[in-house]
Design a protein around this motif. Structure first.
Motif, PDB file in Angstrom:
ATOM      1  N   UNK A   6       0.845  -1.189   0.000  1.00 60.77           N
ATOM      2  CA  UNK A   6       0.000   0.000   0.000  1.00 60.77           C
ATOM      3  C   UNK A   6       0.881   1.240   0.000  1.00 60.77           C
ATOM      4  N   UNK A 210      -5.623   4.463   9.658  1.00 59.79           N
ATOM      5  CA  UNK A 210      -5.639   3.003   9.539  1.00 59.79           C
ATOM      6  C   UNK A 210      -6.846   2.415  10.254  1.00 59.79           C
ATOM      7  N   UNK A 214     -10.221   0.384   8.896  1.00 65.77           N
ATOM      8  CA  UNK A 214     -10.680  -0.903   9.422  1.00 65.77           C
ATOM      9  C   UNK A 214     -12.158  -0.845   9.812  1.00 65.77           C
ATOM     10  N   UNK A 265      -2.962   2.678  21.031  1.00 70.75           N
ATOM     11  CA  UNK A 265      -1.928   2.004  20.244  1.00 70.75           C
ATOM     12  C   UNK A 265      -0.607   2.761  20.325  1.00 70.75           C
ATOM     13  N   UNK A 299     -11.101  -5.780  17.035  1.00 68.51           N
ATOM     14  CA  UNK A 299     -11.136  -6.099  15.606  1.00 68.51           C
ATOM     15  C   UNK A 299      -9.798  -5.799  14.941  1.00 68.51           C
ATOM     16  N   UNK A 300      -9.104  -4.831  15.482  1.00 64.80           N
ATOM     17  CA  UNK A 300      -7.835  -4.438  14.861  1.00 64.80           C
ATOM     18  C   UNK A 300      -6.780  -5.509  14.993  1.00 64.80           C
ATOM     19  N   UNK A 301      -6.810  -6.222  16.087  1.00 61.30           N
ATOM     20  CA  UNK A 301      -5.773  -7.240  16.274  1.00 61.30           C
ATOM     21  C   UNK A 301      -6.238  -8.592  15.752  1.00 61.30           C
TER      22      UNK A 301
ATOM     23  N   UNK B 170      -4.569  -4.064   6.898  1.00 59.90           N
ATOM     24  CA  UNK B 170      -4.796  -3.052   7.933  1.00 59.90           C
ATOM     25  C   UNK B 170      -4.485  -3.617   9.307  1.00 59.90           C
ATOM     26  N   UNK B 171      -4.914  -4.826   9.523  1.00 56.84           N
ATOM     27  CA  UNK B 171      -4.623  -5.443  10.822  1.00 56.84           C
ATOM     28  C   UNK B 171      -3.124  -5.603  11.030  1.00 56.84           C
ATOM     29  N   UNK B 173      -0.848  -3.792   9.818  1.00 56.90           N
ATOM     30  CA  UNK B 173      -0.280  -2.471  10.097  1.00 56.90           C
ATOM     31  C   UNK B 173      -0.510  -2.081  11.556  1.00 56.90           C
ATOM     32  N   UNK B 174      -1.698  -2.361  12.045  1.00 58.17           N
ATOM     33  CA  UNK B 174      -2.009  -1.976  13.427  1.00 58.17           C
ATOM     34  C   UNK B 174      -1.208  -2.823  14.408  1.00 58.17           C
ATOM     35  N   UNK B 175      -1.169  -4.109  14.168  1.00 58.99           N
ATOM     36  CA  UNK B 175      -0.390  -4.970  15.066  1.00 58.99           C
ATOM     37  C   UNK B 175       1.084  -4.592  15.005  1.00 58.99           C
TER      38      UNK B 175
END
Lengths: 329, 357
Positions: A6, A210, A214, A265, A299-301, B170-171, B173-175
């Motif tokens: 990306x 980001x 999501x 985060x 949800x992000x992890x 995206x996940x 990137x966040x992790x």
């Protein structure tokens, strides 16, 4: 057509906080709050939404391919959703009329089929229209769109492209400058910067984008979790789901949750301070910010995916909140 | 040596004039070909052969938007108008299904765009009446929500971006950010645990709090956020106590403190930001309080300041039925703004109701 990595947003490097006068920020913030309040009110009468991971992903990737700003991709999703809801409303209306008049009772099905057939064309029209609302030098031209469609096997003429744009515009009464949560996020970040937030706004901004991606992609699962957490019940009724649509339209709530999750985060130690500021600015309850942030973070992890629904344990949320309340008193 | 030289010149004139007469203007040529009074022409092959069915009244409609809608790169007044039925712009209620599948065209687009037209048209033409997905029961009426879900599920998107999975990207990137900042993925329930005890416990006069608290929040005359809160508080308090009404009109128009200047010391007597928790709940808060009617009221930050007899924890007061009837469109537990203004504020109140925040 596909890009393995990306690309970073060109606009991020140019993004600057603290460059606007306080009066302007104040006016803009109040305007956003009013706009949001109106949107929440209006959402009460809405009966459905059109937001699915695949579709949002398609719009995002298309915007990325065409080097469009993030705000454009969000706006395109908003335009597309409202357009599709309008179309669905129209089909329902047609069906009702045809049933009542008993004339050509199947016509609404043809309309539905037509909507199916033209969906990709409508989708790119929405992205194109969103690009036209953004910077004039980044407008996506007809040739670009037609080439893209042609590569996918959709053969359309420029006239049809124009017709498609007109259909979208007219369906929405030419009101396509729709608000997006990004405006709320950026405005609140601006205010946070002025208020001496310990985490730099630019740092939060990148993560916010980001996270907002999501939430757009996993819109239904995230809000489903939030709904379940709010009712402490894993099976919300249809009525509850309908009432919850107004929460989905609350961009201020989404924005504070996004920023809070971003702060968690980035810098866990300063998270409480950021949430406190957000709470003070917007008046949104701390526990609401915490709950929503938690839903976003889980949800992000990857705890939950659209395929495998693993709801956030609502009892855990409620129990934690009660314990926190008890410790307060 | 050329006797015709000087003599032939006089004869050239008639030739030239003849040539000029042969070289008709484009308008003349077009008129001759089309036989109509079409005002503008272009160099492309004659339009008459391509769009004979265009009605004269159709081109009248073009006048406003000539060329703008289809040929932006050729200027505004190029005649190549593809939006002959631009009248639809002005007509109302022209949703897509009402629009004919085959739009009226003044002329087909040149070049390669012309080729795919029949295919796409035929594709649209192929739409079989009554052949939509689902059981073909004529009596079956689709609900809007159901129809939208059906549309979402049945839509087939082309594989335009293979090997891309934005959710996973995206996940990742966040992790990745989490690991970069914390070394690991932290316990996310800290969000729920950490939020409550700390903030409300912070005293307004706490130096740390003072440093963190923006001056516009602590100073009612400088804080739009607080101003809104105060206004709302004033609004609500007037309903019940009218205790802080005197502070309300002072915030008719607020301005922010200088952003980069020294912090204005907050006034300890003024409510801390935690008092904003008394503010009107969001739709989310209201729904929660309604749905959790059987459970204890949701935890609120400790109340600092005058008691707030607001409908803030309304759940115990509402029956299940009435609670479910609640709608953001007609909540109406609050008095009308005009009434409140009339009761409270000696000044004109131009600020709209900020019920949610």
């Amino acid at each position: 057509m596909d890009r393995p990595v990306r690309p970073s947003l060109a606009s991020l490097s140019d993004f600057q906080f603290g460059a606007v006068t306080t009066e302007t920020i104040e006016d803009a913030l109040l305007h956003l709050a009013q706009q949001n309040e109106q949107a929440v009110r209006d959402a009460a009468g809405r009966l459905g939404s059109f937001r699915e991971t695949r579709i949002v992903e398609f719009v995002f990737l298309l915007s990325e391919q065409w080097c469009l700003e993030k705000s454009v991709s969000y706006q395109a999703v908003e335009i597309l959703e409202r357009f599709m809801v309008k179309q669905a409303e129209n089909i329902c209306r047609q069906a009702t009329i045809q049933l009542r008049d008993k004339t050509e009772p199947q016509n609404w099905r043809a309309l539905k089929e037509q909507l199916f057939n033209k969906f990709i064309l409508r989708l790119v029209s929405c992205v194109q229209l969103a690009s036209k609302l953004s910077f004039h030098y980044k407008i996506i031209g007809n040739v670009t769109v037609l080439n893209f469609l042609q590569a996918l096997g959709y053969l359309h003429t420029k006239e049809e492209l124009l017709e498609s744009e007109l259909d979208v515009l007219k369906s929405l009464n030419f009101q396509i400058n729709l608000p997006t949560p990004l405006a709320y996020v950026e405005m609140l970040l601006e205010v946070l910067g002025y208020n001496g937030c310990l985490v730099p706004a630019t740092q939060l901004h990148a993560t916010c984008l980001t996270l907002l991606d999501l939430v757009y992609l996993l819109h239904e699962p995230v809000y489903e979790n939030l709904l379940r957490a709010s009712i402490e019940n894993s099976t919300p009724s249809q009525l509850q789901g309908e009432k919850f649509i107004s929460v989905k339209e609350d961009f201020m709530l989404l924005a504070v949750a996004i920023i809070a999750a971003s702060a968690f985060i980035q810098n866990h130690e300063c998270w409480s301070q950021v949430v406190g500021h957000l709470h003070s600015i917007t008046g949104i309850a701390l526990e609401s910010i915490a709950e929503f942030s938690y839903a976003i973070l889980t949800h992000s992890v990857g705890a939950n995916t659209p395929g495998q629904q693993k709801p956030v344990p609502p009892h855990l949320v409620a129990r934690t909140l009660r314990a926190a309340a008890a410790s307060n008193s | 040596m050329d006797p015709r030289g000087p003599a032939s010149r006089p004869f050239q004139r008639p030739e030239k004039t003849g040539r000029v007469r042969r070289r008709k203007t484009r308008r003349e040529r077009n008129e001759a070909l089309v036989g109509s009074r079409r005002p503008l022409v272009r160099r492309d092959p004659p339009l008459a052969s391509r769009d004979p069915p265009v009605a004269p009244n159709a081109h009248k409609l073009v006048v406003i938007t000539q060329g703008r809608l289809s040929r932006e790169h050729r200027g505004l007044f190029n005649h190549e108008v593809k939006s002959l039925d631009v009248a639809r712009l002005l007509s109302s209620g022209s949703l897509e299904p009402v629009t004919p599948a085959l739009p009226i065209k003044s002329s087909p687009s040149p070049g390669r765009a012309q080729e795919p037209a029949p295919q796409s048209r035929s594709k649209e033409k192929q739409v079989p009446v009554g052949s939509g997905p689902g059981p073909p029961s004529p009596l079956e009426l689709p609900g809007l929500g159901q129809l939208l879900k059906e549309l979402q599920c049945q839509l087939i998107l082309p594989q335009a971006f293979p090997r891309r999975n934005l959710v996973q990207e995206t996940r990742d990137a966040i992790v990745g950010t989490l690991q970069a900042c914390h070394g690991c993925v932290p316990d996310l329930t800290l969000v729920l645990r950490d939020c409550q005890p700390r903030l409300p416990g912070t005293k307004p006069g706490d130096p740390e709090r003072r440093r963190m608290t923006p001056s516009w929040i602590n100073n009612p005359e400088q804080a739009p956020g607080e101003g809104r809160q105060k206004r709302r508080q004033g609004t609500k308090e007037l309903t019940f106590t009218m205790s802080n009404s005197s502070s309300t009109p002072a915030i008719h128009r607020v301005s922010l403190a200088p952003p980069k200047g020294p912090w204005t010391p907050p006034l300890p007597s003024l409510p801390s930001p935690s008092a904003a928790a008394w503010g009107p709940p969001t739709a989310f808060d209201l729904l929660k309080s309604i749905w959790l009617v059987a459970t204890p009221s949701p935890p609120r930050p400790r109340v600092v300041g005058p008691p707030q007899p607001l409908p803030q924890p309304p759940s115990p007061l509402l029956s299940q039925t009435s609670a479910l009837d609640w709608s953001p469109a007609s909540p109406a537990p609050l008095p009308s703004l005009s009434w409140v203004v009339a009761q409270s504020s000696p000044e004109a109140w131009s600020f709209p109701p900020m019920r949610l925040y």
